[in-house]
Design an enzyme around this catalytic site. Sequence first.
Site, short mmCIF file in Angstrom:
data_model
loop_
_atom_site.label_atom_id
_atom_site.label_comp_id
_atom_site.label_asym_id
_atom_site.label_seq_id
_atom_site.Cartn_x
_atom_site.Cartn_y
_atom_site.Cartn_z
N ARG A 291 0.82 -1.21 0.00
CA ARG A 291 0.00 0.00 0.00
C ARG A 291 0.85 1.26 0.00
NH1 ARG A 291 -4.86 -2.34 3.94
NH2 ARG A 291 -5.95 -3.38 2.21
N TYR A 434 -6.46 -0.97 -6.85
CA TYR A 434 -5.92 -2.22 -6.30
C TYR A 434 -5.25 -2.01 -4.94
CZ TYR A 434 -1.51 -1.06 -8.94
OH TYR A 434 -0.39 -0.50 -9.49
N GLU A 435 -4.89 -3.14 -4.31
CA GLU A 435 -4.38 -3.19 -2.94
C GLU A 435 -5.37 -2.59 -1.94
OE1 GLU A 435 -2.09 -5.04 -2.36
OE2 GLU A 435 -1.13 -5.20 -4.31
N GLY A 436 -6.65 -2.84 -2.18
CA GLY A 436 -7.71 -2.26 -1.36
C GLY A 436 -8.09 -0.92 -1.93
#
Length: 580
Positions: A291, A434-436
Amino acid sequence: MRRYVPPLEDMLFVIERVLHAPGQWATLPGLADPGIETARHVLAEAGRFAAEVLAPLNAVGDREGCAYADGRVATPTGFAAAYRAYVDAGWASLGCAPEWGGQGLPHLLEAVIQEMLVSANHAWSMYPGLLHGAYACLAAHGDAALKARYLPRLASGEWLCTMCLTEPQAGSDLGRIRTCATERDGAYVIDGGKLFISGGEHDLTDNIVHLVLARHPGGPPGPRGLSLFLVPKILPETGQRNGVYCDGVESKLGIRGSATCSMRFENARGWLLGEPCKGLAAMFVMMNAARLGVGLQGVAHGEAAYKHALRYARERIQGRPVPGIAAGTDPVPIALHPAVHASLAAQRCAVEGARMLAYWTAQLLDESEYAASPDQRRHAHERLALLTPMVKAWATRAGFEVADQALQVFGGYGYIEETGAAQALRDSRIPPIYEGTNEIQAVDLLVRKVIADGGAAYGRLLDELEAAARHDGQGLEQQAVQLDALAAHRRLLADIVQDSARDPGYPYRAADDFLRATALLCLGRWWLKVLALSREGGAAPRGKAATARHFFDTVLPGIAHVEHRIRCARRALPELDDCD
């Protein structure tokens, strides 16, 4: 027009003058202190690699994409050779521990280099982009045998890694994962399918190490039954192919040179990382690193798009001089037109603010791992928990918005592929997802990090911002603006905590705006520091003070509107239309 010139002066200004990182490195036991001269040399060489090796391949990767045939993926022309050059130069090992073949250098330097790589070629950078997170996860949760077998190869870049979470029925809802593990012969067998796996198959390395989230045998349903497994493409002990297969690559809006794969695990041999049914805790070591990396992608996209637009605006001759701006009657560069000038000023402010925020977070990562005092490490971890979702969401939003504004500077030429502005806009759209997603980051910040402890840890962050404002802002008119904003935000925070107890849905509606407000206050801290440094002769690069004033004049005042929206979120959202 597509060339990349690393902003070394600005990067070093943040490292040396804003964050005082070189002085901190010498106080962190276990960290290899490079010294500022070595750090400057490392960054200059990394910038040369990004500009001369990666940037020329950026349009190539976008044009060619990845080719899939019979379970194999061929990356775009030049990608594999560039990766060999990257490994041969030792770039993969910078932040890894010397005991595993790394150089032990600060994560902050690694973060700066990551920004360069993404600015030059986002798609290529996706392949080594997860190396640090996978290395950290294995170092934290692997047993001695796994560490000895895999860490040296990850540290060197000999093998690359993936993070295998997502499944068709389980996007962000990891509790719905169906991939399962079965215990067998002292290890596990993994069966199931994953999608959207960056670098799941490629031709850059002989082996790929997959970190796979799967259901533990006999574990409870939902997320509490998940474990994390290390599943290599090639079994090192035998050299045989494991039961890991790529079923295809996605055709995507952007980062087309990055292989986004659908993966199938059939009777694949794997090894447990961490404790049984504690897979999410183990995976979050990798996810948090990822993140921060995605936040740096936002900085990188903004930097490249802004400089691209700035060069064009200075070269594009169009229109008559504007009174008070340029004299004469001959046509002038569009950079002198007030509307374009204002757009470019906003872009610069967004990029340089996001850079300070991201580098601060990377510096805290060094402190959290290497500080001598347990209290210092706890403090850094507490700050990282708050800043990581903020950096991921704020910086990626800024990167996309700057790319959008930069395309507008090009006018009609921005809409065609030749200039590269369209690719920049397409490539910058994935980091907020992406990545949350950024919405998930906002909920994580407000619900899990702020409200969960009644705002205690967040209150300590606000204390730090206030102390910095009182110290750095002495004698500056902008100090009052920052302190007033902090005082108003404290009052709002108390209301949010109370109202969330009465209406559990309220913080979910307010989360996105709360994250924006928090980011603005953190940015205010560093722009005040820039103004303080600007009072010292030659301490800040040209234009920094004006950009800082621009932030306090035009950006920070927006917090009033954002906090008004937070208050309005107490009311329920309007109903949606029925679908035919």
